[in-house]
Design a protein around this motif. Structure first.
Motif: not given
Length: 71
Positions: A15-24, A26-35, A44-50
């Motif tokens: 649905x054209x989700x933004x990276x910032x929305x995915x970060x939110x 995931x309970x992460x900040x957009x800045x940390x996710x962007x990094x 692997x845990x990050x990828x499972x959660x995504x």
């Protein structure tokens, strides 16, 4: 194909989700996710959660070419 490319494809297909929305989600900040995206540095845990957040299944395996065995 890198993991970043795969994640970006999933974001469009979900649905054209933004990276910032995915970060939110995931309970992460957009800045940390962007990094993590810039470094292509996901555990692997990050990828499972995504996968959970995007209603997908993540499977990380090694397949032996001569036998087809997955590890």
């Amino acid at each position: 194909m890198s993991m970043i490319e795969k994640i970006r494809i999933l974001l469009v297909k979900r649905g054209n989700i933004s990276e910032a929305e995915l970060a939110r989600r995931l309970g992460d900040s957009p800045q940390n996710f962007n990094a993590k995206m810039k470094r292509d540095n996901f555990t692997d845990k990050d990828l499972q959660r995504i996968a959970e957040v995007l209603d997908c299944t993540f499977k990380a395996t090694f397949r032996m070419n001569d036998t087809g065995e997955e590890i």
